[in-house]
Design an enzyme around this catalytic site. Structure first.
Site, PDB file in Angstrom:
ATOM      1  N   CYS A  21     -10.886  -0.110  26.209  1.00 52.93           N
ATOM      2  CA  CYS A  21     -10.370   1.234  26.498  1.00 52.93           C
ATOM      3  C   CYS A  21     -11.476   2.286  26.316  1.00 52.93           C
ATOM      4  CB  CYS A  21      -9.167   1.548  25.607  1.00 52.93           C
ATOM      5  SG  CYS A  21      -9.604   1.902  23.891  1.00 52.93           S
TER       6      CYS A  21
ATOM      7  N   CYS B  15      -8.424   2.913  18.823  1.00 56.29           N
ATOM      8  CA  CYS B  15      -8.295   2.194  20.098  1.00 56.29           C
ATOM      9  C   CYS B  15      -6.990   2.643  20.742  1.00 56.29           C
ATOM     10  CB  CYS B  15      -8.270   0.689  19.813  1.00 56.29           C
ATOM     11  SG  CYS B  15      -7.721  -0.335  21.198  1.00 56.29           S
TER      12      CYS B  15
ATOM     13  N   ARG C  87      -1.574   1.812  21.078  1.00 54.68           N
ATOM     14  CA  ARG C  87      -1.235   2.958  20.236  1.00 54.68           C
ATOM     15  C   ARG C  87       0.204   3.456  20.462  1.00 54.68           C
ATOM     16  NH1 ARG C  87      -0.065   4.992  16.261  1.00 54.68           N
ATOM     17  NH2 ARG C  87       0.266   7.224  16.251  1.00 54.68           N
TER      18      ARG C  87
ATOM     19  N   CYS D  15      -6.613  -3.154   4.736  1.00 54.51           N
ATOM     20  CA  CYS D  15      -6.441  -1.700   4.641  1.00 54.51           C
ATOM     21  C   CYS D  15      -7.331  -1.062   3.575  1.00 54.51           C
ATOM     22  CB  CYS D  15      -4.973  -1.325   4.411  1.00 54.51           C
ATOM     23  SG  CYS D  15      -4.723   0.460   4.380  1.00 54.51           S
TER      24      CYS D  15
ATOM     25  N   HIS E 197       1.259  -3.888   6.038  1.00 56.37           N
ATOM     26  CA  HIS E 197       0.122  -3.827   6.969  1.00 56.37           C
ATOM     27  C   HIS E 197      -1.168  -4.302   6.316  1.00 56.37           C
ATOM     28  CE1 HIS E 197      -0.001  -0.167   4.650  1.00 56.37           C
ATOM     29  NE2 HIS E 197      -1.292  -0.104   4.924  1.00 56.37           N
ATOM     30  N   GLU E 198      -1.069  -4.877   5.095  1.00 54.12           N
ATOM     31  CA  GLU E 198      -2.284  -5.328   4.413  1.00 54.12           C
ATOM     32  C   GLU E 198      -2.088  -6.828   4.170  1.00 54.12           C
ATOM     33  OE1 GLU E 198      -4.474  -2.339   1.598  1.00 54.12           O
ATOM     34  OE2 GLU E 198      -3.620  -3.844   0.284  1.00 54.12           O
TER      35      GLU E 198
ATOM     36  N   CYS F 212      -9.450  -3.230  21.335  1.00 55.60           N
ATOM     37  CA  CYS F 212      -9.300  -3.970  22.599  1.00 55.60           C
ATOM     38  C   CYS F 212     -10.646  -4.222  23.267  1.00 55.60           C
ATOM     39  CB  CYS F 212      -8.361  -3.227  23.549  1.00 55.60           C
ATOM     40  SG  CYS F 212      -9.111  -1.793  24.345  1.00 55.60           S
TER      41      CYS F 212
ATOM     42  N   CYS G 247       0.863  -1.192   0.000  1.00 59.33           N
ATOM     43  CA  CYS G 247       0.000   0.000   0.000  1.00 59.33           C
ATOM     44  C   CYS G 247       0.895   1.236   0.000  1.00 59.33           C
ATOM     45  CB  CYS G 247      -0.890  -0.064   1.246  1.00 59.33           C
ATOM     46  SG  CYS G 247      -1.698   1.467   1.721  1.00 59.33           S
ATOM     47  N   HIS G 248       0.302   2.369  -0.359  1.00 57.73           N
ATOM     48  CA  HIS G 248       1.089   3.609  -0.422  1.00 57.73           C
ATOM     49  C   HIS G 248       1.696   4.002   0.909  1.00 57.73           C
ATOM     50  CE1 HIS G 248      -0.748   3.812  -4.307  1.00 57.73           C
ATOM     51  NE2 HIS G 248       0.243   4.613  -4.609  1.00 57.73           N
ATOM     52  N   THR G 249       1.047   3.578   1.998  1.00 60.64           N
ATOM     53  CA  THR G 249       1.592   3.938   3.306  1.00 60.64           C
ATOM     54  C   THR G 249       2.934   3.239   3.551  1.00 60.64           C
ATOM     55  OG1 THR G 249      -0.667   4.183   4.008  1.00 60.64           O
ATOM     56  CG2 THR G 249       0.967   4.161   5.744  1.00 60.64           C
TER      57      THR G 249
ATOM     58  N   ARG H 144      -3.652  -2.872  -6.747  1.00 55.73           N
ATOM     59  CA  ARG H 144      -2.928  -3.588  -5.699  1.00 55.73           C
ATOM     60  C   ARG H 144      -2.101  -4.729  -6.291  1.00 55.73           C
ATOM     61  NH1 ARG H 144      -3.442   0.198  -2.690  1.00 55.73           N
ATOM     62  NH2 ARG H 144      -4.230   0.120  -0.553  1.00 55.73           N
TER      63      ARG H 144
ATOM     64  N   CYS I  38     -12.623   2.478  22.678  1.00 58.15           N
ATOM     65  CA  CYS I  38     -13.444   1.336  22.258  1.00 58.15           C
ATOM     66  C   CYS I  38     -14.826   1.383  22.912  1.00 58.15           C
ATOM     67  CB  CYS I  38     -12.748   0.018  22.598  1.00 58.15           C
ATOM     68  SG  CYS I  38     -11.384  -0.369  21.481  1.00 58.15           S
TER      69      CYS I  38
HETATM   70  P1  NAD Z   1      -3.390   5.575  -4.889  1.00 53.66           P
HETATM   71  O1  NAD Z   1      -2.095   6.281  -5.060  1.00 53.66           O
HETATM   72  O2  NAD Z   1      -3.564   4.250  -5.529  1.00 53.66           O
HETATM   73  O3  NAD Z   1      -4.547   6.508  -5.409  1.00 53.66           O
HETATM   74  C1  NAD Z   1      -4.459   7.897  -5.372  1.00 53.66           C
HETATM   75  C2  NAD Z   1      -5.153   8.438  -6.604  1.00 53.66           C
HETATM   76  O4  NAD Z   1      -5.201   9.855  -6.490  1.00 53.66           O
HETATM   77  C3  NAD Z   1      -4.456   8.102  -7.915  1.00 53.66           C
HETATM   78  O5  NAD Z   1      -5.373   7.548  -8.821  1.00 53.66           O
HETATM   79  C4  NAD Z   1      -3.960   9.459  -8.404  1.00 53.66           C
HETATM   80  O6  NAD Z   1      -3.916   9.567  -9.813  1.00 53.66           O
HETATM   81  C5  NAD Z   1      -4.983  10.392  -7.779  1.00 53.66           C
HETATM   82  N1  NAD Z   1      -4.537  11.774  -7.638  1.00 53.66           N
HETATM   83  C6  NAD Z   1      -3.311  12.228  -7.320  1.00 53.66           C
HETATM   84  N2  NAD Z   1      -3.299  13.573  -7.300  1.00 53.66           N
HETATM   85  C7  NAD Z   1      -4.558  13.970  -7.605  1.00 53.66           C
HETATM   86  C8  NAD Z   1      -5.180  15.238  -7.761  1.00 53.66           C
HETATM   87  N3  NAD Z   1      -4.488  16.362  -7.592  1.00 53.66           N
HETATM   88  N4  NAD Z   1      -6.487  15.277  -8.079  1.00 53.66           N
HETATM   89  C9  NAD Z   1      -7.187  14.123  -8.261  1.00 53.66           C
HETATM   90  N5  NAD Z   1      -6.642  12.892  -8.139  1.00 53.66           N
HETATM   91  C10 NAD Z   1      -5.343  12.826  -7.828  1.00 53.66           C
HETATM   92  O7  NAD Z   1      -3.640   5.461  -3.316  1.00 53.66           O
HETATM   93  P2  NAD Z   1      -4.673   4.604  -2.429  1.00 53.66           P
HETATM   94  O8  NAD Z   1      -4.049   3.335  -2.037  1.00 53.66           O
HETATM   95  O9  NAD Z   1      -6.006   4.614  -3.071  1.00 53.66           O
HETATM   96  O10 NAD Z   1      -4.698   5.531  -1.113  1.00 53.66           O
HETATM   97  C11 NAD Z   1      -5.213   6.844  -1.181  1.00 53.66           C
HETATM   98  C12 NAD Z   1      -4.808   7.665   0.016  1.00 53.66           C
HETATM   99  O11 NAD Z   1      -5.418   7.136   1.195  1.00 53.66           O
HETATM  100  C13 NAD Z   1      -3.314   7.677   0.312  1.00 53.66           C
HETATM  101  O12 NAD Z   1      -2.969   8.969   0.752  1.00 53.66           O
HETATM  102  C14 NAD Z   1      -3.169   6.679   1.452  1.00 53.66           C
HETATM  103  O13 NAD Z   1      -2.020   6.914   2.220  1.00 53.66           O
HETATM  104  C15 NAD Z   1      -4.438   6.964   2.206  1.00 53.66           C
HETATM  105  N6  NAD Z   1      -4.924   5.925   3.110  1.00 53.66           N
HETATM  106  C16 NAD Z   1      -5.572   6.327   4.213  1.00 53.66           C
HETATM  107  C17 NAD Z   1      -6.114   5.419   5.085  1.00 53.66           C
HETATM  108  C18 NAD Z   1      -6.876   5.868   6.288  1.00 53.66           C
HETATM  109  O14 NAD Z   1      -7.223   5.024   7.112  1.00 53.66           O
HETATM  110  N7  NAD Z   1      -7.191   7.143   6.412  1.00 53.66           N
HETATM  111  C19 NAD Z   1      -5.969   4.046   4.817  1.00 53.66           C
HETATM  112  C20 NAD Z   1      -5.346   3.661   3.645  1.00 53.66           C
HETATM  113  C21 NAD Z   1      -4.821   4.608   2.777  1.00 53.66           C
HETATM  114  O1  DAO Z   2      -5.021   6.429  17.265  1.00 47.95           O
HETATM  115  O2  DAO Z   2      -3.834   8.212  17.311  1.00 47.95           O
HETATM  116  C1  DAO Z   2      -4.208   7.197  16.747  1.00 47.95           C
HETATM  117  C2  DAO Z   2      -3.647   6.925  15.385  1.00 47.95           C
HETATM  118  C3  DAO Z   2      -4.437   5.989  14.603  1.00 47.95           C
HETATM  119  C4  DAO Z   2      -3.817   5.786  13.273  1.00 47.95           C
HETATM  120  C5  DAO Z   2      -4.809   5.748  12.184  1.00 47.95           C
HETATM  121  C6  DAO Z   2      -4.112   5.622  10.890  1.00 47.95           C
HETATM  122  C7  DAO Z   2      -4.930   6.074   9.750  1.00 47.95           C
HETATM  123  C8  DAO Z   2      -4.201   6.399   8.518  1.00 47.95           C
HETATM  124  C9  DAO Z   2      -3.015   5.561   8.236  1.00 47.95           C
HETATM  125  C10 DAO Z   2      -2.980   5.062   6.867  1.00 47.95           C
HETATM  126  C11 DAO Z   2      -3.056   3.600   6.870  1.00 47.95           C
HETATM  127  C12 DAO Z   2      -2.586   2.834   5.822  1.00 47.95           C
HETATM  128 ZN    ZN Z   3      -9.435  -0.075  22.686  1.00 50.27          ZN
END
Ligand code: NAD
Ligand code: DAO
Ligand code: ZN
Length: 390
Positions: A105, A116, A120, A180, A72-73, A102, A50-52, A378, A108
């Site tokens: 907490c 949770c 953390r 994820c 993480h996936e 958990c 994943c991108h993360t 993916r 939760c």
């Molecule tokens: P990805 O890179 O596959 O998809 C991102 C998309 O955004 C691509 O298609 C890209 O072309 C597009 N993009 C880039 N710049 C852009 C712009 N200016 N305007 C419009 N589109 C644009 O990534 P992904 O795996 O789908 O993840 C997306 C985001 O979510 C990442 O930042 C990732 O870190 C985050 N993420 C967050 C969580 C969470 O829990 N909050 C979980 C997983 C991933």
């Molecule tokens: O509980 O303070 C906290 C942090 C929780 C982390 C949540 C992560 C969400 C985004 C990370 C991207 C995951 C791939």
């Molecule tokens: Zn908890």
């Protein structure tokens, strides 16, 4: 890799070690210690990239520690459990959870969040809850854990609150994606936003996360689902996952027109829900400002680069637009994963469709390269049937 009776013993297996920011991973043998109390050792069968993982490997993640085992996936089978573990047992099929649950907490028990607090602090430092690591390399150097999961290893150890047992009839090579991206996007639509029939939705970013928001919005019968991306290769995915419209945010605008103006024009004043799935803070602003006055809600899912900040005119909020965030789609991993797997098995939730590439684990660095192509959603890596290059 070790044989049948590994319980209580260290296991030597293959892992991809992140030794240094910005450098490829090193695929080599490492030693994985047995699980301590309230810990679970998992034979990881499949993991996606994943991108993360790439974000942390690049060195910009403030919580990124090196050397470490990223990933993480992932999904696999429980090899052994430490004392006091009651939620999973050896042989269970499991998914690792970077958002623990958990069930005890303050978070939760609040009924307000899926975050949770149990693990953390130590998770963020790359260690197990007792402050130590279960990984070392063959030179005896300690390797850090990552996001409480570290799925880039044939065996990993996680806290019992960071793992969920799943229906063994669901293929691990598919459901690893529920660890994820798919869960995050789908949950953001059906849980965080709780999109309702007839709502209008715009999704910025058509990666796995954004396309999963789209499938959640479609399931909820949203009347309009607009995917905004800057890569035309995403147009085919927009249609496949249920978007009604695709806009290239760079090339599909009239001269002088902004994406916000275009979206407002298309939706009679703005959207009910917008989602940032790009991690770009300028896009986050556009997503908020494209919301309908009075009620439109924008949900930030994308992870921005360290130090970045969001901004808008406060009047945007005074006039009723709402800015929210969503981690792991608001999904509680241990309580709610079973339902997602049922939805997947019934064909309600697309998962297989996100697997655009498959590779043996030893080719993990190529999977990181794939992330740069618009066509790749993916890459799933097979850890157990991968030739060892040690
Ligand atoms: P990805 O890179 O596959 O998809 C991102 C998309 O955004 C691509 O298609 C890209 O072309 C597009 N993009 C880039 N710049 C852009 C712009 N200016 N305007 C419009 N589109 C644009 O990534 P992904 O795996 O789908 O993840 C997306 C985001 O979510 C990442 O930042 C990732 O870190 C985050 N993420 C967050 C969580 C969470 O829990 N909050 C979980 C997983 C991933
Ligand atoms: O509980 O303070 C906290 C942090 C929780 C982390 C949540 C992560 C969400 C985004 C990370 C991207 C995951 C791939
Ligand atoms: Zn908890």
């Amino acid at each position: 890799m070790s044989g049948a009776s590994t319980e209580g013993k260290p296991i030597t297996c293959v892992a991809a070690v992140a030794y240094e920011a910005g450098k490829p991973l090193t695929v080599e043998e490492i030693i994985v210690e047995p699980p301590k109390a309230h810990e679970v050792r998992i034979r990881v069968e499949y993991t996606a990239v994943c991108h993360t993982d790439a974000y942390t490997l690049s060195g910009v993640d403030p919580e990124g520690a090196f050397p470490s085992i990223l990933g993480h996936e992932g999904a696999g089978v429980v090899e052994s459990v430490g004392e006091g573990v009651t939620n999973v047992k050896p042989g269970d099929h499991v998914i690792a959870l970077y958002t623990a649950e958990c069930q005890k907490c303050k978070f939760c028990l609040s009924g307000k969040t899926n975050l949770c607090g149990a693990v953390r602090a130590t998770q963020g430092k790359g260690v197990m809850p007792d402050g130590t690591s279960r990984f070392k390399n063959k030179k005896g150097e300690t390797l850090f854990h990552f996001m409480g999961c570290s799925t880039f290893s044939q065996y990993t150890v996680v806290a019992d609150v960071s793992v969920v047992a799943v229906d063994p009839s669901a293929p691990l090579e598919s459901i690893c994606l529920l660890g994820c991206g798919v869960t995050t996007g789908y949950g953001a639509a059906v849980k965080t936003a709780d999109v309702q029939e007839g709502d209008t939705v715009a999704v910025f970013g058509g990666g796995t996360v954004g396309l999963s928001v789209i499938q959640g919005a479609k399931l909820r019968k949203a009347s309009k689902i607009i995917l905004v991306d800057i890569n035309d290769e995403k147009k085919k995915y927009a249609k496949e996952f249920g978007a009604t419209d695709f806009i290239n945010g760079r090339t599909d605008l009239k001269e002088g027109q902004t994406i916000v103006e275009k979206l407002i024009e298309m939706t009679d004043g703005g959207l009910d829900y917008t989602f940032d799935c790009t991690g770009n803070t300028k896009v986050m602003r556009d997503a908020l400002e494209a919301c309908h006055k009075g009620w439109g809600t924008s949900i930030i899912i994308g992870v921005a680069a360290a130090g970045e900040e969001i901004s808008t005119r406060p009047f945007q909020l005074v006039t009723g637009r709402v800015w929210k965030g969503s981690a792991f789609g608001g999904i509680k991993g241990r309580s709610e994963m079973g339902g997602l797997i049922e939805d997947y098995k019934k064909g309600k939730l697309k998962v297989d469709e996100f697997i655009t590439h498959r590779k043996p684990f030893a080719e993990i660095n190529e999977a990181f390269e794939n992330l740069h192509s618009g066509e790749c959603l993916r890459t799933v890596l097979d850890l157990q049937n991968s030739p060892c290059i040690c």
